[in-house]
Design a protein around this motif. Structure first.
Motif, PDB file in Angstrom:
ATOM      1  N   GLY A  69       0.817  -1.212   0.000  1.00  0.00           N
ATOM      2  CA  GLY A  69       0.000   0.000   0.000  1.00  0.00           C
ATOM      3  C   GLY A  69       0.847   1.256   0.000  1.00  0.00           C
ATOM      4  N   LYS A  70       0.258   2.359  -0.471  1.00  0.00           N
ATOM      5  CA  LYS A  70       0.988   3.621  -0.608  1.00  0.00           C
ATOM      6  C   LYS A  70       0.229   4.774   0.042  1.00  0.00           C
ATOM      7  CE  LYS A  70       4.181   1.892  -3.365  1.00  0.00           C
ATOM      8  NZ  LYS A  70       5.519   1.658  -2.896  1.00  0.00           N
ATOM      9  N   PHE A  71       0.976   5.640   0.690  1.00  0.00           N
ATOM     10  CA  PHE A  71       0.482   6.900   1.215  1.00  0.00           C
ATOM     11  C   PHE A  71       0.720   7.956   0.146  1.00  0.00           C
ATOM     12  CE2 PHE A  71       1.494  10.828   3.677  1.00  0.00           C
ATOM     13  CZ  PHE A  71       0.218  11.072   4.136  1.00  0.00           C
ATOM     14  N   LEU A  72      -0.278   8.797  -0.115  1.00  0.00           N
ATOM     15  CA  LEU A  72      -0.211   9.801  -1.183  1.00  0.00           C
ATOM     16  C   LEU A  72       0.143   9.168  -2.528  1.00  0.00           C
ATOM     17  CD1 LEU A  72       1.592  12.709   0.721  1.00  0.00           C
ATOM     18  CD2 LEU A  72      -0.869  12.389   0.348  1.00  0.00           C
ATOM     19  N   GLU A  73      -0.233   7.909  -2.686  1.00  0.00           N
ATOM     20  CA  GLU A  73      -0.047   7.129  -3.911  1.00  0.00           C
ATOM     21  C   GLU A  73       1.406   6.899  -4.310  1.00  0.00           C
ATOM     22  OE1 GLU A  73      -2.565   8.600  -7.046  1.00  0.00           O
ATOM     23  OE2 GLU A  73      -4.336   8.532  -5.763  1.00  0.00           O
ATOM     24  N   CYS A  74       2.367   7.259  -3.422  1.00  0.00           N
ATOM     25  CA  CYS A  74       3.768   7.060  -3.816  1.00  0.00           C
ATOM     26  C   CYS A  74       4.726   6.698  -2.686  1.00  0.00           C
ATOM     27  CB  CYS A  74       4.284   8.296  -4.556  1.00  0.00           C
ATOM     28  SG  CYS A  74       4.283   9.795  -3.572  1.00  0.00           S
ATOM     29  N   ILE A  75       4.275   6.739  -1.431  1.00  0.00           N
ATOM     30  CA  ILE A  75       5.186   6.468  -0.310  1.00  0.00           C
ATOM     31  C   ILE A  75       4.741   5.193   0.396  1.00  0.00           C
ATOM     32  CG2 ILE A  75       6.123   7.296   1.871  1.00  0.00           C
ATOM     33  CD1 ILE A  75       7.005   8.971  -0.572  1.00  0.00           C
ATOM     34  N   GLY A  76       5.647   4.214   0.434  1.00  0.00           N
ATOM     35  CA  GLY A  76       5.333   2.947   1.074  1.00  0.00           C
ATOM     36  C   GLY A  76       6.548   2.371   1.776  1.00  0.00           C
ATOM     37  N   ILE A  77       6.428   1.110   2.172  1.00  0.00           N
ATOM     38  CA  ILE A  77       7.534   0.400   2.796  1.00  0.00           C
ATOM     39  C   ILE A  77       8.703   0.404   1.800  1.00  0.00           C
ATOM     40  CG2 ILE A  77       8.320  -1.814   3.740  1.00  0.00           C
ATOM     41  CD1 ILE A  77       6.100  -0.409   5.422  1.00  0.00           C
ATOM     42  N   GLY A  78       9.891   0.773   2.281  1.00  0.00           N
ATOM     43  CA  GLY A  78      11.075   0.805   1.420  1.00  0.00           C
ATOM     44  C   GLY A  78      11.404   2.188   0.884  1.00  0.00           C
ATOM     45  N   ASN A  79      10.436   3.101   0.842  1.00  0.00           N
ATOM     46  CA  ASN A  79      10.758   4.481   0.482  1.00  0.00           C
ATOM     47  C   ASN A  79      11.541   5.099   1.637  1.00  0.00           C
ATOM     48  OD1 ASN A  79       7.864   4.269  -1.218  1.00  0.00           O
ATOM     49  ND2 ASN A  79       9.484   5.441  -2.207  1.00  0.00           N
ATOM     50  N   ASN A  80      11.844   6.403   1.556  1.00  0.00           N
ATOM     51  CA  ASN A  80      12.596   7.039   2.635  1.00  0.00           C
ATOM     52  C   ASN A  80      12.122   8.472   2.851  1.00  0.00           C
ATOM     53  OD1 ASN A  80      13.994   8.670   0.664  1.00  0.00           O
ATOM     54  ND2 ASN A  80      15.280   6.890   0.241  1.00  0.00           N
ATOM     55  N   MET A  81      12.702   9.123   3.841  1.00  0.00           N
ATOM     56  CA  MET A  81      12.283  10.481   4.188  1.00  0.00           C
ATOM     57  C   MET A  81      12.658  11.467   3.084  1.00  0.00           C
ATOM     58  SD  MET A  81      10.764   9.509   6.776  1.00  0.00           S
ATOM     59  CE  MET A  81      10.050  11.011   7.395  1.00  0.00           C
ATOM     60  N   LEU A  82      13.697  11.185   2.331  1.00  0.00           N
ATOM     61  CA  LEU A  82      14.056  12.027   1.185  1.00  0.00           C
ATOM     62  C   LEU A  82      12.940  11.994   0.142  1.00  0.00           C
ATOM     63  CD1 LEU A  82      16.216  13.867  -0.010  1.00  0.00           C
ATOM     64  CD2 LEU A  82      17.315  11.838  -0.971  1.00  0.00           C
ATOM     65  N   ASP A  83      12.320  10.831  -0.064  1.00  0.00           N
ATOM     66  CA  ASP A  83      11.189  10.729  -0.984  1.00  0.00           C
ATOM     67  C   ASP A  83      10.037  11.616  -0.517  1.00  0.00           C
ATOM     68  OD1 ASP A  83      12.500   8.823  -2.606  1.00  0.00           O
ATOM     69  OD2 ASP A  83      11.744   7.171  -1.378  1.00  0.00           O
ATOM     70  N   LEU A  84       9.779  11.637   0.791  1.00  0.00           N
ATOM     71  CA  LEU A  84       8.733  12.520   1.334  1.00  0.00           C
ATOM     72  C   LEU A  84       9.087  13.983   1.109  1.00  0.00           C
ATOM     73  CD1 LEU A  84       7.764  10.772   4.677  1.00  0.00           C
ATOM     74  CD2 LEU A  84       6.204  11.354   2.833  1.00  0.00           C
ATOM     75  N   SER A  85      10.329  14.347   1.373  1.00  0.00           N
ATOM     76  CA  SER A  85      10.763  15.738   1.184  1.00  0.00           C
ATOM     77  C   SER A  85      10.628  16.166  -0.273  1.00  0.00           C
ATOM     78  CB  SER A  85      12.217  15.903   1.630  1.00  0.00           C
ATOM     79  OG  SER A  85      12.324  15.695   3.011  1.00  0.00           O
TER      80      SER A  85
END
Length: 131
Positions: A69-85
């Motif tokens: 599953g994804k938060f905001l359609e792009c952030i999930g397990i394995g992503n990182n805080m840089l991806d959020l930024s």
């Protein structure tokens, strides 16, 4: 298409506020159940649910492992805080948990890897909860 993670609301089809009976009707596969002081927990292969004993409703859901599953359609397990930024999401660090300033009711925990870096360490756990 992966399941949506919506802060303070749902993890895919699983909703905060469901009763234990609702959850058991919808849960796929095997799970373990545990009784804690104030909660019951149900743990599946990739999800953990906390059910308040007092009200008998789900108060928190945590994703881990291979949950897609994804938060905001792009952030999930394995992503990182840089991806959020990169998508403009601001966060705060509270001990080892990262909360989002503009999205109450969701938090992230990072994997403890060698050469750990807050921005690039993979997200290991995503939790949604009531606020």
């Amino acid at each position: 298409m992966s399941e949506k993670i919506i802060n303070s609301k749902c993890m895919g089809r699983y909703q905060l506020g469901w009763t234990m009976d609702d959850l058991k009707k919808e849960i796929y596969g095997d799970y373990t159940e545990e009784s804690l002081e104030n909660h019951y927990t149900l743990t599946t292969e990739n999800l953990k649910f906390w059910i308040l004993k007092e009200r008998e409703v789900i108060s928190q859901i945590m994703a881990f492992g291979s949950y897609s599953g994804k938060f905001l359609e792009c952030i999930g397990i394995g992503n990182n805080m840089l991806d959020l930024s990169r998508i403009g999401v601001r966060y705060n660090k509270e001990d080892y948990v990262y909360t989002l300033q503009d999205y109450p009711g969701i938090c992230f925990e990072l994997e403890d890897i060698e050469e750990w870096n807050e921005l690039t360490a993979p997200i290991e756990y995503i939790s949604i909860f009531n606020v």
